[in-house]
Design a protein around this motif. Structure first.
Motif, PDB file in Angstrom:
ATOM      1  N   VAL A 460     -12.334 -35.854 -40.604  1.00  0.00           N
ATOM      2  CA  VAL A 460     -12.652 -34.366 -40.421  1.00  0.00           C
ATOM      3  C   VAL A 460     -11.673 -33.729 -39.686  1.00  0.00           C
ATOM      4  O   VAL A 460     -10.767 -34.369 -38.683  1.00  0.00           O
ATOM      5  CB  VAL A 460     -13.972 -34.524 -39.718  1.00  0.00           C
ATOM      6  CG1 VAL A 460     -14.760 -33.057 -39.739  1.00  0.00           C
ATOM      7  CG2 VAL A 460     -14.988 -35.323 -40.333  1.00  0.00           C
ATOM      8  N   TRP A 461     -11.278 -32.632 -40.064  1.00  0.00           N
ATOM      9  CA  TRP A 461     -10.061 -31.845 -39.488  1.00  0.00           C
ATOM     10  C   TRP A 461     -10.173 -30.478 -38.924  1.00  0.00           C
ATOM     11  O   TRP A 461      -9.248 -29.817 -38.286  1.00  0.00           O
ATOM     12  CB  TRP A 461      -9.038 -31.853 -40.452  1.00  0.00           C
ATOM     13  CG  TRP A 461      -9.283 -30.959 -41.776  1.00  0.00           C
ATOM     14  CD1 TRP A 461      -9.653 -29.819 -41.885  1.00  0.00           C
ATOM     15  CD2 TRP A 461      -9.495 -31.570 -43.156  1.00  0.00           C
ATOM     16  NE1 TRP A 461      -9.964 -29.406 -43.303  1.00  0.00           N
ATOM     17  CE2 TRP A 461      -9.696 -30.724 -43.928  1.00  0.00           C
ATOM     18  CE3 TRP A 461      -9.467 -32.834 -43.640  1.00  0.00           C
ATOM     19  CZ2 TRP A 461     -10.027 -30.847 -45.270  1.00  0.00           C
ATOM     20  CZ3 TRP A 461      -9.695 -32.982 -45.014  1.00  0.00           C
ATOM     21  CH2 TRP A 461     -10.054 -32.033 -45.687  1.00  0.00           C
ATOM     22  N   GLU A 462     -11.362 -29.824 -39.137  1.00  0.00           N
ATOM     23  CA  GLU A 462     -11.538 -28.471 -38.622  1.00  0.00           C
ATOM     24  C   GLU A 462     -12.152 -28.447 -36.997  1.00  0.00           C
ATOM     25  O   GLU A 462     -13.276 -28.472 -36.931  1.00  0.00           O
ATOM     26  CB  GLU A 462     -12.558 -27.866 -39.510  1.00  0.00           C
ATOM     27  CG  GLU A 462     -12.210 -27.694 -41.140  1.00  0.00           C
ATOM     28  CD  GLU A 462     -12.842 -28.909 -41.666  1.00  0.00           C
ATOM     29  OE1 GLU A 462     -12.553 -28.831 -42.973  1.00  0.00           O
ATOM     30  OE2 GLU A 462     -13.359 -29.630 -41.134  1.00  0.00           O
ATOM     31  N   GLY A 463     -11.207 -28.189 -36.291  1.00  0.00           N
ATOM     32  CA  GLY A 463     -11.620 -28.168 -34.726  1.00  0.00           C
ATOM     33  C   GLY A 463     -11.626 -26.693 -34.503  1.00  0.00           C
ATOM     34  O   GLY A 463     -11.194 -25.610 -35.094  1.00  0.00           O
ATOM     35  N   ILE A 464     -11.741 -26.547 -32.920  1.00  0.00           N
ATOM     36  CA  ILE A 464     -11.875 -25.190 -32.623  1.00  0.00           C
ATOM     37  C   ILE A 464     -10.825 -24.930 -31.214  1.00  0.00           C
ATOM     38  O   ILE A 464     -10.903 -25.882 -30.271  1.00  0.00           O
ATOM     39  CB  ILE A 464     -13.113 -24.872 -31.915  1.00  0.00           C
ATOM     40  CG1 ILE A 464     -14.303 -24.960 -33.019  1.00  0.00           C
ATOM     41  CG2 ILE A 464     -13.327 -23.326 -31.313  1.00  0.00           C
ATOM     42  CD1 ILE A 464     -15.585 -24.621 -32.621  1.00  0.00           C
ATOM     43  N   ARG A 465     -10.182 -23.944 -31.247  1.00  0.00           N
ATOM     44  CA  ARG A 465      -9.247 -23.499 -29.973  1.00  0.00           C
ATOM     45  C   ARG A 465      -9.995 -22.128 -29.770  1.00  0.00           C
ATOM     46  O   ARG A 465     -10.323 -21.373 -30.535  1.00  0.00           O
ATOM     47  CB  ARG A 465      -7.890 -23.423 -30.365  1.00  0.00           C
ATOM     48  CG  ARG A 465      -7.129 -24.627 -30.349  1.00  0.00           C
ATOM     49  CD  ARG A 465      -5.788 -24.565 -30.680  1.00  0.00           C
ATOM     50  NE  ARG A 465      -4.753 -24.053 -29.389  1.00  0.00           N
ATOM     51  CZ  ARG A 465      -3.505 -23.591 -29.542  1.00  0.00           C
ATOM     52  NH1 ARG A 465      -3.122 -23.809 -30.641  1.00  0.00           N
ATOM     53  NH2 ARG A 465      -3.105 -23.237 -28.559  1.00  0.00           N
ATOM     54  N   ILE A 466      -9.768 -22.042 -28.350  1.00  0.00           N
ATOM     55  CA  ILE A 466     -10.183 -20.523 -28.076  1.00  0.00           C
ATOM     56  C   ILE A 466      -8.942 -19.695 -27.525  1.00  0.00           C
ATOM     57  O   ILE A 466      -8.087 -19.991 -27.016  1.00  0.00           O
ATOM     58  CB  ILE A 466     -11.708 -20.560 -27.101  1.00  0.00           C
ATOM     59  CG1 ILE A 466     -11.081 -21.369 -25.787  1.00  0.00           C
ATOM     60  CG2 ILE A 466     -12.628 -21.052 -28.007  1.00  0.00           C
ATOM     61  CD1 ILE A 466     -12.084 -21.120 -24.825  1.00  0.00           C
ATOM     62  N   VAL A 467      -9.274 -18.312 -27.612  1.00  0.00           N
ATOM     63  CA  VAL A 467      -8.540 -17.387 -26.809  1.00  0.00           C
ATOM     64  C   VAL A 467      -9.498 -16.509 -25.847  1.00  0.00           C
ATOM     65  O   VAL A 467     -10.676 -16.125 -26.376  1.00  0.00           O
ATOM     66  CB  VAL A 467      -7.676 -16.452 -27.569  1.00  0.00           C
ATOM     67  CG1 VAL A 467      -7.213 -15.247 -27.168  1.00  0.00           C
ATOM     68  CG2 VAL A 467      -6.542 -17.325 -28.355  1.00  0.00           C
ATOM     69  N   ARG A 468      -9.146 -16.032 -24.903  1.00  0.00           N
ATOM     70  CA  ARG A 468      -9.785 -15.415 -23.870  1.00  0.00           C
ATOM     71  C   ARG A 468      -9.087 -13.707 -23.669  1.00  0.00           C
ATOM     72  O   ARG A 468      -7.647 -14.029 -23.569  1.00  0.00           O
ATOM     73  CB  ARG A 468     -10.080 -15.812 -22.550  1.00  0.00           C
ATOM     74  CG  ARG A 468     -10.946 -14.751 -21.574  1.00  0.00           C
ATOM     75  CD  ARG A 468     -11.589 -15.511 -20.566  1.00  0.00           C
ATOM     76  NE  ARG A 468     -10.382 -15.920 -19.589  1.00  0.00           N
ATOM     77  CZ  ARG A 468     -10.657 -16.857 -18.466  1.00  0.00           C
ATOM     78  NH1 ARG A 468     -11.918 -17.342 -18.259  1.00  0.00           N
ATOM     79  NH2 ARG A 468      -9.547 -17.296 -17.766  1.00  0.00           N
ATOM     80  N   GLU A 469      -9.631 -12.972 -24.159  1.00  0.00           N
ATOM     81  CA  GLU A 469      -8.701 -11.533 -24.351  1.00  0.00           C
ATOM     82  C   GLU A 469      -9.654 -10.359 -23.673  1.00  0.00           C
ATOM     83  O   GLU A 469     -10.781 -10.294 -23.710  1.00  0.00           O
ATOM     84  CB  GLU A 469      -8.715 -11.206 -25.541  1.00  0.00           C
ATOM     85  CG  GLU A 469      -7.949 -10.054 -26.260  1.00  0.00           C
ATOM     86  CD  GLU A 469      -7.798  -9.720 -27.514  1.00  0.00           C
ATOM     87  OE1 GLU A 469      -6.677  -9.353 -28.108  1.00  0.00           O
ATOM     88  OE2 GLU A 469      -8.707  -9.811 -28.280  1.00  0.00           O
ATOM     89  N   ARG A 470      -8.758  -9.651 -22.951  1.00  0.00           N
ATOM     90  CA  ARG A 470      -9.467  -8.447 -22.401  1.00  0.00           C
ATOM     91  C   ARG A 470      -9.959  -7.582 -23.289  1.00  0.00           C
ATOM     92  O   ARG A 470      -9.200  -6.921 -24.061  1.00  0.00           O
ATOM     93  CB  ARG A 470      -8.287  -7.803 -21.463  1.00  0.00           C
ATOM     94  CG  ARG A 470      -8.745  -6.544 -20.577  1.00  0.00           C
ATOM     95  CD  ARG A 470      -7.921  -5.937 -19.650  1.00  0.00           C
ATOM     96  NE  ARG A 470      -7.343  -7.069 -18.771  1.00  0.00           N
ATOM     97  CZ  ARG A 470      -7.648  -7.356 -17.453  1.00  0.00           C
ATOM     98  NH1 ARG A 470      -9.010  -6.920 -17.152  1.00  0.00           N
ATOM     99  NH2 ARG A 470      -7.032  -8.230 -16.842  1.00  0.00           N
ATOM    100  N   SER A 471     -11.116  -7.255 -23.233  1.00  0.00           N
ATOM    101  CA  SER A 471     -11.700  -6.261 -24.312  1.00  0.00           C
ATOM    102  C   SER A 471     -11.019  -4.741 -24.436  1.00  0.00           C
ATOM    103  O   SER A 471     -10.661  -4.295 -23.262  1.00  0.00           O
ATOM    104  CB  SER A 471     -13.325  -5.937 -23.982  1.00  0.00           C
ATOM    105  OG  SER A 471     -13.847  -7.195 -24.145  1.00  0.00           O
TER     106      SER A 471
END
Length: 471
Positions: A460-471
């Protein structure tokens, strides 16, 4: 989930938020994968409202034991985006939001796992990043190989149904009646499409369907087709049609070829007898013709001989001249009769030869029908074995039919109602067929990939990375 687990998972999230890598004053990126424990908090929240967001290869709504700190994988693109929205609602401070990274961001700040990727945005599209091309190719080859067995079954089904159009009609009726029972509009629409299948040759569309399969981004799909009703109706419908009709149809195929051959054989025997009769008569008349020709030639010789002798032989000359006249009349009279019979003989010979060619052709047809019959029996045996297996070949068969319908431009393949459509309406019908074909193919691909993952035959290969961004 107990409070202890929730506390531990929230601690992991807090540490993650504190360790984001700053790209600029407005954007920070995560340099690790979201874990199963962290994602489980999102799953549990959604379950409260009856929504399921666990990876499709899981067999329950909780991650396997011992994998709390392992990366969450097998997440659909839409789930990954929902997860980011959930983080924003639950954990974000004012003026900040969480989102998936862009393709540009992950190319500048990559992870080096190699076998686990992560969803990112490429414009408006969701794509997987972080996996080497060679790894993609290995997985694709494995999945292609897995599907070949299903395509073998579909090839048998297509050959069986193509052998007699009535199977499509029976198949459509079976689906329609069962779809009415459960009021399933999708299957009713499918049965209506099946009634449009006339003079089918769907077998040749198999490779085209196979080449349209794309396993790599299958989880970037919002499914609109539910396999439950399809499996509960289509599979039994195929089984009923095959078991109740196909063997009879295959028997009639060869018996019809045998009947045609027997008829041509009977005609050939009759023609051969007539030919032999005329041949004997012609042979006798040819003999008589040669005898009369010999008499004529002899009389002509005698006349020419007597022209050159003494006057006292003139009496004999007159007799010879009369004999020649008689011989000439007899010869010419018989020659006319002989030529007429000669024409009859040659005509009979031509008819005999034509019938013989038809006989040879029908013999070849019977041999071909015998081969088709043997192939059909093999196909039926293959299908019978597969009917009880947990396979999704029936989805491919439906996709194959839609693909055939999509390519039929000739009026002979269209229903009376379709012929009355405007060009714009016809394009709408074709577009609808293409949509239904692709939806079925997406569903098939998804189910095969899910089962391969559950069995451990493919990772299985679909992982998650996140980004935090100022709105």
């Amino acid at each position: 989930m107990n409070e202890k687990f929730n506390l531990a998972a929230n601690v992991l999230l807090s540490r993650r938020f504190n360790n984001l890598l700053q790209i600029d004053e407005n954007v920070e990126i995560d340099m690790d994968y979201i874990t199963c424990a962290e994602y489980q908090l999102f799953i549990d929240e959604k379950l409260i409202s009856g929504e399921h967001r666990q990876p499709d290869h899981w067999t329950s709504d909780r991650f396997p034991p011992g994998e709390a700190r392992k990366p969450i994988v097998g997440v659909r693109a839409s789930y990954a985006e929902e997860f980011c929205d959930w983080l924003t609602q639950q954990y974000s401070v004012l003026d900040f939001r969480y989102r998936l990274p862009t393709l540009t961001e992950v190319e500048e700040y990559p992870l080096t796992e190699g076998e686990i990727g992560y969803w990112c945005k490429d414009g408006k599209k969701n794509v997987i990043a972080g996996i080497e091309q060679t790894q993609w190719q290995l997985w694709k080859e494995h999945l292609n190989s897995s599907c070949r067995h299903d395509f073998g079954t579909v090839r048998s089904l297509a050959n069986t149904f193509d052998s007699n159009q009535v199977l499509y009609v029976l198949f459509a009726k079976n689906i329609r009646e069962n779809a009415k029972t459960i009021n399933d509009n999708y299957l009713l629409k499918l049965s209506k499409a099946l009634f449009a299948v006339t003079s089918p040759t769907i077998l040749k569309h198999i490779e085209h369907i196979f080449n349209k399969i794309d396993f790599i981004f299958v989880l970037n799909i919002n499914f609109v087709v539910d396999n439950t009703s399809i499996a509960n109706i289509i599979k039994p419908a195929i089984a009923d049609v095959i078991k109740n009709n196909a063997s009879l149809l295959s028997d009639s195929m060869i018996s019809n070829a045998q009947r045609v051959l027997q008829e041509s054989e009977s005609q050939l025997i009759k023609a051969e007898k007539e030919f032999q009769k005329l041949q004997r008569k012609f042979s006798e008349e040819s003999k008589k013709y040669k005898e009369l020709q010999l008499i004529f030639e002899e009389a002509l010789y005698n006349l020419n001989y007597l022209k050159n002798i003494d006057r006292e032989k003139q009496y004999e000359f007159r007799e010879a001249e009369n004999e020649l006249i008689i011989a000439t009349n007899n010869f010419k009279s018989f020659e006319t009769h002989f030529r007429e019979n000669e024409k009859k003989f040659k005509s009979c010979e031509s008819v005999r030869d034509k019938i013989y060619e038809e006989f040879k052709s029908n013999t070849e047809k019977l041999n071909k029908a015998q081969k088709q019959y043997n192939q059909l029996q093999d196909d039926l045996n293959h299908i019978s074995r597969r009917l009880s297996e947990n396979s999704y070949y029936y989805l491919l068969f439906i996709a194959l039919i839609f693909d055939w319908l999509l390519t039929q431009k000739d009026s002979s393949y269209q229903t009376e109602a379709q012929l009355k459509l405007t060009d714009q309406q016809s394009e709408g019908v074709s577009s609808d067929y293409a949509t239904q074909r692709d939806e079925i193919l997406d569903l098939y691909t998804f189910l095969v990939l899910r089962d391969e993952r559950r069995s451990g035959r493919i990772p299985v290969w679909e992982g998650i990375r996140i980004v935090r961004e100022r709105s």
